[in-house]
Design a protein around this motif. Sequence first.
Motif, PDB file in Angstrom:
ATOM      1  N   SER A 111       0.819  -1.215   0.000  1.00  0.00           N
ATOM      2  CA  SER A 111       0.000   0.000   0.000  1.00  0.00           C
ATOM      3  C   SER A 111       0.852   1.264   0.000  1.00  0.00           C
ATOM      4  O   SER A 111       0.345   2.343   0.300  1.00  0.00           O
ATOM      5  CB  SER A 111      -0.918   0.007   1.236  1.00  0.00           C
ATOM      6  N   VAL A 112       2.134   1.120  -0.349  1.00  0.00           N
ATOM      7  CA  VAL A 112       3.086   2.228  -0.206  1.00  0.00           C
ATOM      8  C   VAL A 112       3.803   2.509  -1.515  1.00  0.00           C
ATOM      9  O   VAL A 112       4.160   1.584  -2.255  1.00  0.00           O
ATOM     10  CB  VAL A 112       4.125   1.897   0.893  1.00  0.00           C
ATOM     11  N   ILE A 113       4.002   3.797  -1.815  1.00  0.00           N
ATOM     12  CA  ILE A 113       4.962   4.247  -2.828  1.00  0.00           C
ATOM     13  C   ILE A 113       6.008   5.055  -2.061  1.00  0.00           C
ATOM     14  O   ILE A 113       5.733   6.170  -1.604  1.00  0.00           O
ATOM     15  CB  ILE A 113       4.310   5.109  -3.915  1.00  0.00           C
ATOM     16  N   SER A 114       7.190   4.491  -1.907  1.00  0.00           N
ATOM     17  CA  SER A 114       8.201   5.086  -1.036  1.00  0.00           C
ATOM     18  C   SER A 114       9.240   5.853  -1.835  1.00  0.00           C
ATOM     19  O   SER A 114       9.783   5.352  -2.827  1.00  0.00           O
ATOM     20  CB  SER A 114       8.895   4.002  -0.211  1.00  0.00           C
ATOM     21  N   LEU A 115       9.520   7.085  -1.389  1.00  0.00           N
ATOM     22  CA  LEU A 115      10.612   7.866  -1.955  1.00  0.00           C
ATOM     23  C   LEU A 115      11.907   7.631  -1.188  1.00  0.00           C
ATOM     24  O   LEU A 115      12.983   7.587  -1.772  1.00  0.00           O
ATOM     25  CB  LEU A 115      10.277   9.364  -1.935  1.00  0.00           C
ATOM     26  N   PHE A 116      11.776   7.486   0.160  1.00  0.00           N
ATOM     27  CA  PHE A 116      12.980   7.316   0.974  1.00  0.00           C
ATOM     28  C   PHE A 116      12.611   6.656   2.291  1.00  0.00           C
ATOM     29  O   PHE A 116      11.922   7.245   3.118  1.00  0.00           O
ATOM     30  CB  PHE A 116      13.638   8.673   1.241  1.00  0.00           C
ATOM     31  N   SER A 117      13.033   5.421   2.471  1.00  0.00           N
ATOM     32  CA  SER A 117      12.795   4.716   3.726  1.00  0.00           C
ATOM     33  C   SER A 117      13.555   3.401   3.705  1.00  0.00           C
ATOM     34  O   SER A 117      13.567   2.703   2.680  1.00  0.00           O
ATOM     35  CB  SER A 117      11.299   4.442   3.933  1.00  0.00           C
ATOM     36  N   ASN A 118      14.173   3.073   4.826  1.00  0.00           N
ATOM     37  CA  ASN A 118      14.812   1.765   4.944  1.00  0.00           C
ATOM     38  C   ASN A 118      13.781   0.653   5.070  1.00  0.00           C
ATOM     39  O   ASN A 118      14.110  -0.522   4.935  1.00  0.00           O
ATOM     40  CB  ASN A 118      15.733   1.734   6.168  1.00  0.00           C
ATOM     41  N   ALA A 119      12.527   1.031   5.344  1.00  0.00           N
ATOM     42  CA  ALA A 119      11.494   0.017   5.560  1.00  0.00           C
ATOM     43  C   ALA A 119      10.884  -0.483   4.252  1.00  0.00           C
ATOM     44  O   ALA A 119      10.207  -1.510   4.247  1.00  0.00           O
ATOM     45  CB  ALA A 119      10.389   0.585   6.457  1.00  0.00           C
ATOM     46  N   TYR A 120      11.109   0.252   3.135  1.00  0.00           N
ATOM     47  CA  TYR A 120      10.462  -0.099   1.873  1.00  0.00           C
ATOM     48  C   TYR A 120      11.471  -0.035   0.728  1.00  0.00           C
ATOM     49  O   TYR A 120      12.578   0.512   0.867  1.00  0.00           O
ATOM     50  CB  TYR A 120       9.307   0.866   1.577  1.00  0.00           C
ATOM     51  N   ASP A 121      11.080  -0.573  -0.424  1.00  0.00           N
ATOM     52  CA  ASP A 121      11.841  -0.386  -1.658  1.00  0.00           C
ATOM     53  C   ASP A 121      11.443   0.963  -2.253  1.00  0.00           C
ATOM     54  O   ASP A 121      10.260   1.224  -2.492  1.00  0.00           O
ATOM     55  CB  ASP A 121      11.538  -1.505  -2.653  1.00  0.00           C
ATOM     56  N   ASP A 122      12.429   1.814  -2.501  1.00  0.00           N
ATOM     57  CA  ASP A 122      12.156   3.180  -2.946  1.00  0.00           C
ATOM     58  C   ASP A 122      12.049   3.263  -4.466  1.00  0.00           C
ATOM     59  O   ASP A 122      12.762   2.563  -5.200  1.00  0.00           O
ATOM     60  CB  ASP A 122      13.274   4.127  -2.478  1.00  0.00           C
ATOM     61  N   VAL A 123      11.167   4.142  -4.938  1.00  0.00           N
ATOM     62  CA  VAL A 123      11.116   4.466  -6.358  1.00  0.00           C
ATOM     63  C   VAL A 123      12.259   5.432  -6.663  1.00  0.00           C
ATOM     64  O   VAL A 123      12.810   6.066  -5.759  1.00  0.00           O
ATOM     65  CB  VAL A 123       9.758   5.090  -6.735  1.00  0.00           C
ATOM     66  N   PRO A 124      12.641   5.571  -7.949  1.00  0.00           N
ATOM     67  CA  PRO A 124      13.751   6.472  -8.277  1.00  0.00           C
ATOM     68  C   PRO A 124      13.426   7.938  -7.958  1.00  0.00           C
ATOM     69  O   PRO A 124      12.335   8.419  -8.267  1.00  0.00           O
ATOM     70  CB  PRO A 124      13.934   6.271  -9.785  1.00  0.00           C
ATOM     71  N   VAL A 125      14.366   8.604  -7.323  1.00  0.00           N
ATOM     72  CA  VAL A 125      14.302  10.048  -7.092  1.00  0.00           C
ATOM     73  C   VAL A 125      15.525  10.649  -7.762  1.00  0.00           C
ATOM     74  O   VAL A 125      16.661  10.261  -7.469  1.00  0.00           O
ATOM     75  CB  VAL A 125      14.276  10.388  -5.591  1.00  0.00           C
ATOM     76  N   ASP A 126      15.317  11.597  -8.673  1.00  0.00           N
ATOM     77  CA  ASP A 126      16.440  12.161  -9.431  1.00  0.00           C
ATOM     78  C   ASP A 126      17.348  13.006  -8.552  1.00  0.00           C
ATOM     79  O   ASP A 126      18.574  12.871  -8.596  1.00  0.00           O
ATOM     80  CB  ASP A 126      15.906  13.015 -10.589  1.00  0.00           C
ATOM     81  N   LEU A 127      16.750  13.888  -7.756  1.00  0.00           N
ATOM     82  CA  LEU A 127      17.543  14.829  -6.960  1.00  0.00           C
ATOM     83  C   LEU A 127      16.864  15.055  -5.617  1.00  0.00           C
ATOM     84  O   LEU A 127      15.669  15.352  -5.558  1.00  0.00           O
ATOM     85  CB  LEU A 127      17.677  16.182  -7.686  1.00  0.00           C
ATOM     86  N   TRP A 128      17.630  14.927  -4.544  1.00  0.00           N
ATOM     87  CA  TRP A 128      17.133  15.295  -3.218  1.00  0.00           C
ATOM     88  C   TRP A 128      17.459  16.748  -2.896  1.00  0.00           C
ATOM     89  O   TRP A 128      17.093  17.249  -1.843  1.00  0.00           O
ATOM     90  CB  TRP A 128      17.695  14.355  -2.160  1.00  0.00           C
ATOM     91  N   ASN A 129      18.145  17.405  -3.818  1.00  0.00           N
ATOM     92  CA  ASN A 129      18.361  18.852  -3.727  1.00  0.00           C
ATOM     93  C   ASN A 129      18.606  19.364  -5.132  1.00  0.00           C
ATOM     94  O   ASN A 129      19.636  19.065  -5.741  1.00  0.00           O
ATOM     95  CB  ASN A 129      19.544  19.187  -2.821  1.00  0.00           C
ATOM     96  N   THR A 130      17.645  20.120  -5.662  1.00  0.00           N
ATOM     97  CA  THR A 130      17.768  20.642  -7.027  1.00  0.00           C
ATOM     98  C   THR A 130      18.671  21.866  -7.104  1.00  0.00           C
ATOM     99  O   THR A 130      19.020  22.298  -8.198  1.00  0.00           O
ATOM    100  CB  THR A 130      16.379  21.037  -7.561  1.00  0.00           C
ATOM    101  N   TYR A 131      19.025  22.419  -5.954  1.00  0.00           N
ATOM    102  CA  TYR A 131      19.856  23.636  -5.904  1.00  0.00           C
ATOM    103  C   TYR A 131      19.271  24.729  -6.800  1.00  0.00           C
ATOM    104  O   TYR A 131      19.966  25.369  -7.585  1.00  0.00           O
ATOM    105  CB  TYR A 131      21.307  23.323  -6.292  1.00  0.00           C
ATOM    106  N   TRP A 132      17.962  24.923  -6.666  1.00  0.00           N
ATOM    107  CA  TRP A 132      17.328  26.004  -7.398  1.00  0.00           C
ATOM    108  C   TRP A 132      17.881  27.356  -6.943  1.00  0.00           C
ATOM    109  O   TRP A 132      18.380  27.498  -5.805  1.00  0.00           O
ATOM    110  CB  TRP A 132      15.812  25.973  -7.170  1.00  0.00           C
ATOM    111  N   GLU A 133      17.740  28.343  -7.821  1.00  0.00           N
ATOM    112  CA  GLU A 133      18.202  29.698  -7.500  1.00  0.00           C
ATOM    113  C   GLU A 133      17.504  30.198  -6.233  1.00  0.00           C
ATOM    114  O   GLU A 133      16.301  29.986  -6.043  1.00  0.00           O
ATOM    115  CB  GLU A 133      17.908  30.644  -8.662  1.00  0.00           C
ATOM    116  N   PHE A 134      18.280  30.822  -5.384  1.00  0.00           N
ATOM    117  CA  PHE A 134      17.850  31.399  -4.105  1.00  0.00           C
ATOM    118  C   PHE A 134      17.669  30.355  -2.999  1.00  0.00           C
ATOM    119  O   PHE A 134      17.406  30.709  -1.860  1.00  0.00           O
ATOM    120  CB  PHE A 134      16.563  32.230  -4.240  1.00  0.00           C
ATOM    121  N   SER A 135      17.796  29.064  -3.339  1.00  0.00           N
ATOM    122  CA  SER A 135      17.782  28.053  -2.280  1.00  0.00           C
ATOM    123  C   SER A 135      19.153  28.011  -1.625  1.00  0.00           C
ATOM    124  O   SER A 135      20.180  27.930  -2.305  1.00  0.00           O
ATOM    125  CB  SER A 135      17.440  26.678  -2.852  1.00  0.00           C
TER     126      SER A 135
END
Length: 666
Positions: free
Chosen positions: A186-210
């Motif tokens: 019942s889960v779609i996981s981005l980040f967890s040791n408890a589940y298999d994660d789906v692909p995430v391209d960037l955990w920080n996009t470093y957008w302007e002003f961030s």
Amino acid sequence: VVGFGIDLGENKYSVTLNAVEVNTNWKQFIIPIPDASKLDPEKGMFYYSEGPEDGEGYTFWIDEVKFERLGTLGTPIPAIAEGQDIIRSAETGQTFPVDGVTATINLPNGVDQLVAMAPAYLDYTSSDPSVAIVNDGQITVLDAGSATITGKLGDTDASGSITIESSGQAVLPTTTAPIPTVDPDSVISLFSNAYDDVPVDLWNTYWEFSTAETFDVQVNGDDIKRYTNLNFVGIEFTSQTINATDMTHFHIDIWTPDPTDLPAAFRVLLVDFGANNVFDGGDDTSHEVSFTSPTLQTGTWISLDIPLSAFTGLTNRANLAQLVLSGDLPNVFVDNVYFYDSGDGGGGGGGGGDTPTTAAPTPTENAGDVISIYSDAYSNVPGTNFNPDWGQATSQSEVSIAGNNTMLYANFNYQGTEFASSIDVSAMTHLHIDVWTNNSSDLNAFLISPGPVETPYSISVPTSGWASIDIPLTAFSPVDLADVFQMKFDGNGDIYLDNIYFYDDGGSGGGGGNDTPTVGAPTPTENAANVISIYSDSYSNVPGTNFNPFWGQSTVQSEVSIAGNNTMLYSGLNYQGVELASGIDVSGMTHLHIDVWSANSSVLEAFIISPGPVETPYDVSVPTSGWLSLDIPLTDFSPVDLTDVFQFKFEGNGDVYLDNIYFYAQ
């Protein structure tokens, strides 16, 4: 963008010429080499990069790519931090590259050409190498203190500097986030040791002003994302967008060492790219939800289970592509980021476990003894504004539960209620509220008189079914009951409310008569040096005690003022826990003291608890006439380990007032 030094490895000596303008004429471009002696050996001979313009690609030609010694270039003028003097907060053990390294070189045509270059071209000096050092352009923080980093290209000083202000060792969670229990199917996981994660391209996009920086850390073997200097951070999964149409909730665990007092907020934004799966393609949808105290807490893991229905602007969630975290907490640790289906199929509001299936109980108070604010059973005071704009994130609405009008606070942080004019409830004895929730962990009710003067009353949540709460109006002291003009609720989760009314129970309750003590508990006389105090105005109490942990009790715990003395009230007692911040050693004490007052309790037991848990009850004779001062020999609690007492518990019935809970040595 053109340059050299990209070798698909360290890229140690890269140089980049940005914003190269092209047209239909051949044009020569010179990419100055800041220090050719560094390029021995160098594999990254040439690179270029370009994206579509206005969604369109185009063709371009490159010719005569060569390294040459012109002899007509000016001396490179270097800079770090783009020539600015900047200050950067850091912690022991952090490493990061020197920022904004550039060189300006005068070309044969007289133009000063600016190029960006890798920080390893420069030699660096630290004003205090015990705090921070630089190797190959990488700053390493060694200890607490301040160190200023400056650079040179050959014999030429670089403009700009980076001052490292190190706080020393990082403040990290000492425990892991709660382990998720939702079925993986019942889960779609981005980040967890408890589940298999789906692909995430960037955990920080470093957008302007961030300004956010991201680190992967571990706590007790658990992988955690750490964000520092967080103002906002983009998280992207655009290469494989997420279809969450069958999900009901978004979950994220967060931990922060930062102060979370109001108005500090933490925000979660979800973005869907729409059917065309293109950012800003005309069918994007998004919505942001915000959390504040008391949902936010310092130094403890907070689990946010957000109904997707709370993201009201997110009208489509078949192509979710971005998650944005932002707010006023510079340091945030993140774990267990996932979408899930709670089993009701309704996104948090479609019946089943997330919605009551039966209406609140029908009130039985005589209408002549009632001032009703919100109830189908009575005539309500007219003109009440149930959704004034106080800056809340709460989504307030009225829903029908089994044909009964019911108030819903979704995505609850706080919610005000404003009366058309002040009401006088001084002749009433209680405030009644019916509450239903399956996901709230915190709920407080307030009455407010001009000033404003307000006092919270803590309600035990979550509830099992509807909970009928009858609060003595004395619990709201010093609110002026003759001039109540607002109400407020604060907490978290999704809350259903009904039958909000004041009533008079017949004249004996709440007004200083038989149901409430009229004088405070006796003032203790023990020498403070011989006391370990848990709850008393007379002594310094052990810090960090949680007087209302949720152990599944139906007791309503609150603090009231009796003749100016803070007093603990357990209304509708079945049992109530007290958790100390850590185990305390009371083996040098001889007695536990408690002052007790009750008009209607027939059973009361007191427990002290050591790990195991090990606990032994002490029977208290109730009801009492006036205040009963108990001095219980600690031997009566054997075999509890007096060197490691970490909890208290009270069991019984009725309404019980407690004060001056302390250990002492006789």
